[in-house]
Motif scaffolding. Structure first.
Motif: not given
Length: 93
Positions: A18-34, A83-91
């Motif tokens: 619960a303490e990690l479910q902040t406003a930016y949690a979805e973005e952080a999970v997306s980056l970790a997944f990428i 690296l290309i995958f990361l570049y496109l994923g971060v976008d």
């Protein structure tokens, strides 16, 4: 498709404490997944495709191909794929 992606990310965020479910949690999970997917792509390229190129080198008799393999040109070029995958994923995030 977007609804499925959003629901998938939301389900992953809900698995966090619960303490990690902040406003930016979805973005952080997306980056970790990428980064995770890019790591898997890197491993696939490193182990399977590079071994395939070395087997092709053993079967061919051309000197230029052997020199390219010695210079590690395909390995360096194929490392651009994650690296290309990361570049496109971060976008995407």
């Amino acid at each position: 498709m977007y609804l499925f992606q959003n629901q998938f990310l939301q389900d992953l965020v809900n698995l966090l404490p619960a303490e990690l479910q902040t406003a930016y949690a979805e973005e952080a999970v997306s980056l970790a997944f990428i980064f995770f997917i890019a790591g898997i792509v890197h491993l696939v390229i490193r182990h399977w495709i590079i071994k395939l190129l070395h087997k092709l080198d053993e079967k061919t008799s051309s000197e230029w191909y052997a020199e390219i393999i010695k210079a590690r040109l395909p390995q360096r070029a194929l490392m651009m794929v994650p690296l290309i995958f990361l570049y496109l994923g971060v976008d995407f995030v």
